[in-house]
Design an enzyme around this catalytic site. Structure first.
Site, PDB file in Angstrom:
ATOM      1  N   ILE A  14       0.871  -1.167   0.000  1.00  0.00           N
ATOM      2  CA  ILE A  14       0.000   0.000   0.000  1.00  0.00           C
ATOM      3  C   ILE A  14       0.913   1.224   0.000  1.00  0.00           C
ATOM      4  CG2 ILE A  14      -2.066  -1.024   1.011  1.00  0.00           C
ATOM      5  CD1 ILE A  14      -1.229  -0.118   3.725  1.00  0.00           C
ATOM      6  N   ASP A  15       0.413   2.331  -0.533  1.00  0.00           N
ATOM      7  CA  ASP A  15       1.252   3.516  -0.696  1.00  0.00           C
ATOM      8  C   ASP A  15       1.763   4.031   0.647  1.00  0.00           C
ATOM      9  OD1 ASP A  15       0.687   3.393  -3.413  1.00  0.00           O
ATOM     10  OD2 ASP A  15      -1.026   4.745  -3.245  1.00  0.00           O
ATOM     11  N   LYS A  16       2.851   4.769   0.592  1.00  0.00           N
ATOM     12  CA  LYS A  16       3.483   5.327   1.793  1.00  0.00           C
ATOM     13  C   LYS A  16       2.461   6.037   2.688  1.00  0.00           C
ATOM     14  CE  LYS A  16       6.637   9.019   3.159  1.00  0.00           C
ATOM     15  NZ  LYS A  16       7.403  10.186   2.685  1.00  0.00           N
TER      16      LYS A  16
END
Length: 303
Positions: free
Chosen positions: A137-139
């Site tokens: 999942i994105d930062k």
């Protein structure tokens, strides 16, 4: 060596080249980009430049990304929020602002560093930089991730992702008031031809399907739950922008005027999968992070 290109838009005119490039990809540190420039792996209009070069309109930047070095990833003690763990799999709640795995120039402070201190056994299929990682999942997206502790588990979890049998539900807050209660976005996603660090809906893209349900409406905002059928990079962020309801706080796909949250209001709240060894279906739910709850409260007050 991978090659990427970027054309300077009006809003980046006058900015330093190292700042512009490090903002293109959350896994690129400014120090790393500066080293690429010094090594002449970055050309502007076909010419080598210095790290303090100020960008001009329509500058054509070519980045030759060196092959990642096989580096030792250092275990780091972290207070990880582990939701489940056995000999095969681990489920962790990743906080907003944490990168999932290291990359050259960004080797510490990632979820993988913390996982390696927590447990010594992680699958090796994705190499030393991404041990145990089967999906990301994105930062700046918070929420649940499943991690493989051996290769048997890794192959099983990846196959479940391919077969679309993994349950992944996200909570999000978007700009605009969505009039209908339910919707499905079926629109293929590919790299954006104008900006190689972004994704976009494209006829040449890979199939991408997002289902959404409205949970609550506010003045100018909507609180929704999205369920992924596929797992393309930035899928929810790209799809919601595509239908005209971009995520609040999203620096890449949101409108210029959005709420300052340090990233998009997106939380991977529900994760379900079949256990690789037992065959049992497991499902986990992580509550909304504090900033998300506070934002919802504020929207209710304003409404």
């Amino acid at each position: 060596m991978e090659k990427m290109e970027h054309i300077i838009p009006e809003e980046q005119v006058g900015e330093r080249i190292d700042k512009v490039l490090s903002a293109l990809n959350e896994e690129w540190s400014r120090t790393q980009v500066q080293q690429w420039i010094k090594d002449e792996n970055v050309l502007v209009n076909g010419q080598k430049i210095k790290t303090n070069y100020k960008c001009s309109i329509n500058d054509q930047i070519v980045i030759n990304i060196p092959e990642p070095e096989e580096l030792d990833v250092v275990p780091e003690e972290m207070n990880l929020e582990i939701y489940y763990e056995d000999h095969d799999v681990l489920v962790v709640n990743k906080p907003k602002g944490m990168v999932v795995h290291p990359a050259p120039g960004h080797l510490t402070g990632t979820l993988v560093n913390g996982l390696m201190a927590h447990c010594k056994d992680l699958s090796g299929i994705n190499g030393v930089m991404r041990p145990g990682i089967v999906h990301r999942i994105d930062k700046d997206t918070s929420g649940l991730l499943m991690v493989a502790k051996n290769d048997l588990a890794h192959e099983s979890l990846v196959n479940q992702l391919v077969e679309k049998s993994v349950t992944r539900k996200y909570k999000a807050i978007v700009h605009g008031v969505i009039p209908h209660d339910y919707g499905t976005i079926d629109a293929p996603i590919a790299r954006d031809q104008k900006d190689r660090q972004s994704m976009a809906v494209s006829d040449n893209g890979k199939k991408a399907v997002t289902h959404f349900q409205v949970l609550e409406r506010f003045n100018d905002f909507t609180y929704i739950e999205c369920q992924l059928e596929t797992g393309r990079t930035h899928q929810i962020r790209v799809h919601m922008k595509y239908i005209g309801y971009p995520l609040v706080g999203d620096p890449k796909y949101g409108p210029r005027k959005t709420l300052e949250l340090g990233g998009q209001a997106l939380h991977a709240g529900v994760l379900g999968f079949i256990h690789p060894r037992s065959g049992d279906y497991l499902e986990f739910e992580a509550p909304l992070p504090a900033y998300f709850e506070q934002l919802l409260e504020q929207l209710k007050i304003n409404h």
